[in-house]
Design a protein around this motif. Sequence first.
Motif, short mmCIF file in Angstrom:
data_model
loop_
_atom_site.label_atom_id
_atom_site.label_comp_id
_atom_site.label_asym_id
_atom_site.label_seq_id
_atom_site.Cartn_x
_atom_site.Cartn_y
_atom_site.Cartn_z
N GLY A 3 5.52 9.76 -2.45
CA GLY A 3 5.54 9.22 -1.03
C GLY A 3 4.87 9.83 0.02
O GLY A 3 5.03 9.34 1.05
N TRP A 50 2.12 -7.58 -7.40
CA TRP A 50 2.58 -7.06 -5.98
C TRP A 50 3.57 -5.94 -6.30
O TRP A 50 3.62 -4.93 -5.48
N ARG A 54 3.18 -2.11 -4.75
CA ARG A 54 4.14 -1.24 -3.90
C ARG A 54 4.68 -0.02 -4.71
O ARG A 54 4.69 0.99 -4.10
N GLY A 57 1.85 2.51 -4.17
CA GLY A 57 1.86 2.83 -2.81
C GLY A 57 2.97 4.05 -2.63
O GLY A 57 2.64 5.16 -2.04
N VAL A 58 3.94 3.81 -3.13
CA VAL A 58 5.22 4.62 -3.08
C VAL A 58 4.96 5.72 -3.86
O VAL A 58 5.20 7.22 -3.45
N ARG A 59 4.33 5.84 -5.12
CA ARG A 59 4.23 6.85 -5.96
C ARG A 59 3.31 7.88 -5.45
O ARG A 59 3.14 9.11 -5.72
N THR A 63 1.45 3.85 0.84
CA THR A 63 1.77 2.38 1.32
C THR A 63 1.16 2.11 2.78
O THR A 63 0.78 0.73 2.87
N LYS A 64 0.86 3.01 3.44
CA LYS A 64 0.34 2.68 4.90
C LYS A 64 -1.28 2.27 4.53
O LYS A 64 -1.60 1.46 5.20
N GLU A 65 -1.72 2.99 3.67
CA GLU A 65 -3.05 2.55 3.19
C GLU A 65 -3.29 1.19 2.62
O GLU A 65 -4.12 0.33 2.91
N ILE A 66 -2.31 0.85 1.89
CA ILE A 66 -2.15 -0.58 1.26
C ILE A 66 -2.02 -1.55 2.48
O ILE A 66 -2.91 -2.35 2.58
N ASP A 67 -1.32 -1.33 3.36
CA ASP A 67 -1.06 -1.95 4.66
C ASP A 67 -2.34 -2.10 5.40
O ASP A 67 -2.83 -3.27 5.63
#
Length: 138
Positions: A3, A50, A54, A57-59, A63-67
């Motif tokens: 993360g 999805w 997610r 994103g965590v691994r 996460t912010k880049e996915i958003d």
Amino acid sequence: MLGRPTGISLRDTEELAVFFERLDHLIEEQFLGMRAAWHATSREAHEEAWAAVRAVGVRDGLTKEIDRVRTKALGWASRGSNSIPYRLNNDDTWLKIKIEAGEPIVDAALAIALGSRLDEATREVLIGPWLRATDATE
């Protein structure tokens, strides 16, 4: 550590730039086809895809880049027009069609942005409607 920010920018890659450029050249029928193909996929398959996005994103600390990729794709879909002369449609109808194609556009953008970070089945769920609507191959 899982993360943690990586400094990677998923939304500013050459692959995504090519994807958005290709979107500018699609015709109404392709957007409608993409939407239909997206709806033909089961809700369970979308939810699993999805969940995998997610998890990546965590691994990988993305996460912010996915958003950001999601926001960029939704922004494209809600924009008032494509590049002229590729669009010769009523603006209101055209915008409605693009907005309705927002979900498969987001999915395809994420599949492209995350690339090999996704397993093959997840990637197919996300990018399949785009490939079918555009007769593209990867």
